[in-house]
Design a protein around this motif. Sequence first.
Motif, PDB file in Angstrom:
ATOM      1  N   MET A  21       0.856  -1.189   0.000  1.00 56.03           N
ATOM      2  CA  MET A  21       0.000   0.000   0.000  1.00 56.03           C
ATOM      3  C   MET A  21       0.892   1.238   0.000  1.00 56.03           C
ATOM      4  SD  MET A  21      -3.654   0.517   0.760  1.00 56.03           S
ATOM      5  CE  MET A  21      -3.715  -1.238   0.823  1.00 56.03           C
ATOM      6  N   MET A  35      10.549   1.812 -23.405  1.00 52.44           N
ATOM      7  CA  MET A  35      11.827   1.701 -22.695  1.00 52.44           C
ATOM      8  C   MET A  35      12.536   3.068 -22.626  1.00 52.44           C
ATOM      9  SD  MET A  35      11.556  -1.408 -21.922  1.00 52.44           S
ATOM     10  CE  MET A  35      11.178  -3.094 -22.410  1.00 52.44           C
ATOM     11  N   ARG A  93       8.770   0.849 -12.140  1.00 53.29           N
ATOM     12  CA  ARG A  93       9.535   0.779 -13.401  1.00 53.29           C
ATOM     13  C   ARG A  93       9.719  -0.646 -13.862  1.00 53.29           C
ATOM     14  NH1 ARG A  93      12.106   5.889 -13.128  1.00 53.29           N
ATOM     15  NH2 ARG A  93      13.702   5.871 -14.743  1.00 53.29           N
ATOM     16  N   ASP A  94      10.133  -1.512 -12.948  1.00 55.23           N
ATOM     17  CA  ASP A  94      10.371  -2.926 -13.275  1.00 55.23           C
ATOM     18  C   ASP A  94       9.145  -3.578 -13.880  1.00 55.23           C
ATOM     19  OD1 ASP A  94      12.863  -2.851 -12.217  1.00 55.23           O
ATOM     20  OD2 ASP A  94      12.578  -4.534 -10.843  1.00 55.23           O
ATOM     21  N   TYR A 127       8.533  -2.267 -17.390  1.00 55.75           N
ATOM     22  CA  TYR A 127       9.547  -2.924 -18.208  1.00 55.75           C
ATOM     23  C   TYR A 127       9.142  -4.379 -18.498  1.00 55.75           C
ATOM     24  CZ  TYR A 127      14.201  -4.428 -19.699  1.00 55.75           C
ATOM     25  OH  TYR A 127      15.248  -4.922 -20.419  1.00 55.75           O
ATOM     26  N   ASP A 171       6.744 -11.687 -30.960  1.00 53.72           N
ATOM     27  CA  ASP A 171       7.894 -12.425 -31.492  1.00 53.72           C
ATOM     28  C   ASP A 171       7.511 -13.873 -31.811  1.00 53.72           C
ATOM     29  OD1 ASP A 171       9.454 -10.203 -31.295  1.00 53.72           O
ATOM     30  OD2 ASP A 171      10.575 -10.860 -29.520  1.00 53.72           O
ATOM     31  N   TRP A 183      -7.596 -11.707 -16.577  1.00 52.12           N
ATOM     32  CA  TRP A 183      -6.584 -12.755 -16.371  1.00 52.12           C
ATOM     33  C   TRP A 183      -7.208 -14.120 -16.118  1.00 52.12           C
ATOM     34  CZ3 TRP A 183      -5.571  -8.888 -12.228  1.00 52.12           C
ATOM     35  CH2 TRP A 183      -5.991  -9.281 -10.952  1.00 52.12           C
ATOM     36  N   ASN A 226      -0.312 -12.837 -16.114  1.00 55.86           N
ATOM     37  CA  ASN A 226       0.237 -13.033 -14.764  1.00 55.86           C
ATOM     38  C   ASN A 226       0.948 -11.779 -14.277  1.00 55.86           C
ATOM     39  OD1 ASN A 226      -0.721 -15.629 -14.785  1.00 55.86           O
ATOM     40  ND2 ASN A 226       1.258 -16.586 -15.247  1.00 55.86           N
ATOM     41  N   GLU A 270      -1.634  -9.385 -13.187  1.00 59.09           N
ATOM     42  CA  GLU A 270      -2.152  -9.833 -11.897  1.00 59.09           C
ATOM     43  C   GLU A 270      -1.205  -9.422 -10.758  1.00 59.09           C
ATOM     44  OE1 GLU A 270      -2.904 -14.048 -11.704  1.00 59.09           O
ATOM     45  OE2 GLU A 270      -3.896 -13.906  -9.767  1.00 59.09           O
ATOM     46  N   THR A 271       0.096  -9.636 -10.978  1.00 58.22           N
ATOM     47  CA  THR A 271       1.081  -9.257  -9.952  1.00 58.22           C
ATOM     48  C   THR A 271       1.047  -7.760  -9.676  1.00 58.22           C
ATOM     49  OG1 THR A 271       2.492 -10.954 -10.931  1.00 58.22           O
ATOM     50  CG2 THR A 271       3.499  -9.537  -9.274  1.00 58.22           C
ATOM     51  N   LEU A 308      -2.003  -6.921  -7.686  1.00 57.19           N
ATOM     52  CA  LEU A 308      -1.829  -7.322  -6.282  1.00 57.19           C
ATOM     53  C   LEU A 308      -1.061  -6.259  -5.504  1.00 57.19           C
ATOM     54  CD1 LEU A 308      -0.804 -11.114  -6.440  1.00 57.19           C
ATOM     55  CD2 LEU A 308      -2.944 -10.145  -5.565  1.00 57.19           C
ATOM     56  N   LYS A 309       0.001  -5.755  -6.111  1.00 58.56           N
ATOM     57  CA  LYS A 309       0.833  -4.765  -5.420  1.00 58.56           C
ATOM     58  C   LYS A 309       0.117  -3.442  -5.215  1.00 58.56           C
ATOM     59  CE  LYS A 309       5.027  -5.728  -7.683  1.00 58.56           C
ATOM     60  NZ  LYS A 309       6.235  -5.148  -8.258  1.00 58.56           N
ATOM     61  N   SER A 323      -3.069  -2.991  -5.021  1.00 57.53           N
ATOM     62  CA  SER A 323      -4.376  -3.063  -4.331  1.00 57.53           C
ATOM     63  C   SER A 323      -4.244  -2.623  -2.876  1.00 57.53           C
ATOM     64  CB  SER A 323      -4.931  -4.476  -4.408  1.00 57.53           C
ATOM     65  OG  SER A 323      -4.107  -5.351  -3.679  1.00 57.53           O
TER      66      SER A 323
END
Lengths: 206, 206, 206
Positions: free
Chosen positions: C1, C63, C76-77, C80, C91, C143, C196, C199-200, C203-204, C206
């Motif tokens: 949070m 980028m 950022r991660d 990215y 690809d 998802w 996924n 989703e991650t 989660l962060k 939320s």
Amino acid sequence: MRLRLTPRNASFFDLLAESASHLVRGAALLAELLGADKEDRKAIATKLREAEHDADEATHTIMRNLNQTFVTPFDRDDIYGLASRLDDCMDAMEEAGDLVVLYELGVLPELIIKQVDVLQRCAELTADAMPRLRSMKNLTEYWVEINRLENEGDRTYRRLVAELFNDGLEPIQAMKLKDVVDTLEAAADSFERVANTVETIALKES
Amino acid sequence: MRLRLTPRNASFFDLLAESASHLVRGAALLAELLGADKEDRKAIATKLREAEHDADEATHTIMRNLNQTFVTPFDRDDIYGLASRLDDCMDAMEEAGDLVVLYELGVLPELIIKQVDVLQRCAELTADAMPRLRSMKNLTEYWVEINRLENEGDRTYRRLVAELFNDGLEPIQAMKLKDVVDTLEAAADSFERVANTVETIALKES
Amino acid sequence: MRLRLTPRNASFFDLLAESASHLVRGAALLAELLGADKEDRKAIATKLREAEHDADEATHTIMRNLNQTFVTPFDRDDIYGLASRLDDCMDAMEEAGDLVVLYELGVLPELIIKQVDVLQRCAELTADAMPRLRSMKNLTEYWVEINRLENEGDRTYRRLVAELFNDGLEPIQAMKLKDVVDTLEAAADSFERVANTVETIALKES
């Protein structure tokens, strides 16, 4: 070195341990399936699929709890990663069993049985290690041993593929067996990734 | 944009540079092995395995130091990730060399030699770049060039596989060669992942 | 949070949405290519490659902006990672189309067409979901549906490979088709990894 101002939430450890216990059951069913006669395999594959569904349920419970829990015992990302990787192990084992049935394979090479022995040992070590995440103690021996097993499995894998290719098998038969062998190797890699994730978590928490 | 209140620890840079220097040696041995006569390859594969063991040692030293060091020059996770990915490059190169021996292959297609040329160039660029992590300067050219090489390698790879499949090779022979070619392509992908990791670190530190 | 002390930067959402819109175009071109006569495929493969170049441009813009922007709407991660994984989807689709041309394949099995239907649906769902990252609302259905599609695709994939191996195809032909089918399955996996990642992030945040 984070300060811990909040009590740790125990239930994630229980859920991760439950998830890993399904892997022990899955690996045992996989060993049974590979050693069984062709006509008995389908029934065992159904049980293996059930184990995979149960593991899925455990994973989803972890994800749901992550969503609803304010305080987690360690980084949300790491719990998420660990649960996903445990799930990958089961998925690969279930896939290997399914392929053996779908490809209508007969008696399997001895070295494939050895690959599954390694997976059973990995599953047991992983299930033993999960409860130790609570204290973050005595985990080094777990990931060292998994890495050793994975290296051993890797050597078995290469010899096995060379054997498939050099022993004059009919090409389609070689392709089927290689696909099973590759999937078992992917399962071993997934166990190694679980161990690496545990190692990363331990590094951060130390 | 983190504040840096602590002096940077130099030794991680030296260890990462050492790890990358093993890749230069490994890529050179791999090139030698692929170009050698069948009967000379086993001895070169042994040297390649030694290079892989040395690289493993370097990786383990990095991991041990991570465990014992309070202050790291950048995020622990990133050092861990970078060391692991450097190790992946070596593992794939060692595996490719081993497969050529295990599959008892003869003279290899010209395009495979080209694949290994790309790996040698990647290894050199990576070894050159590692010491520049200290200043975080002049790294862009490194990851841009690796990405360019990987794209070039990708085109070579697809043409090579099409050639294996379209040129009337005996199926098992095509499977063996494809396995070697896939493993070399996995090595190139691993070098790209190292470069992507460096890029991510540079983004965070900028 | 996390506390949010800074205004959110809108343009990353637009860029991610643009990147995903290229996937819709790419998946449509891939479906067209697989259904086309052998002689018409090369021209469609060129268009697919153009779509892939445009997607690359979008990724590079993200980028570059990451590099130059102090405040990002989320980690950022994660931006990215999301941009990279969207790129992986394209690809894999471009590679599958290219392989069909390079391997000079004729009419393709019905189940391959079904695999590409799943990819088209995944691309549309992903493009629809990206703008919702702004509000972080109504993403769960996205998802969940991608995971359902990926599971369905997985079952199709296994049946398809079993069919290739059991139906008396010439071995090299089976290898070519399996390579295309594997690459399409890798594209589906990449869409799942995008989901996924979303989703991650959710989660962060939320």
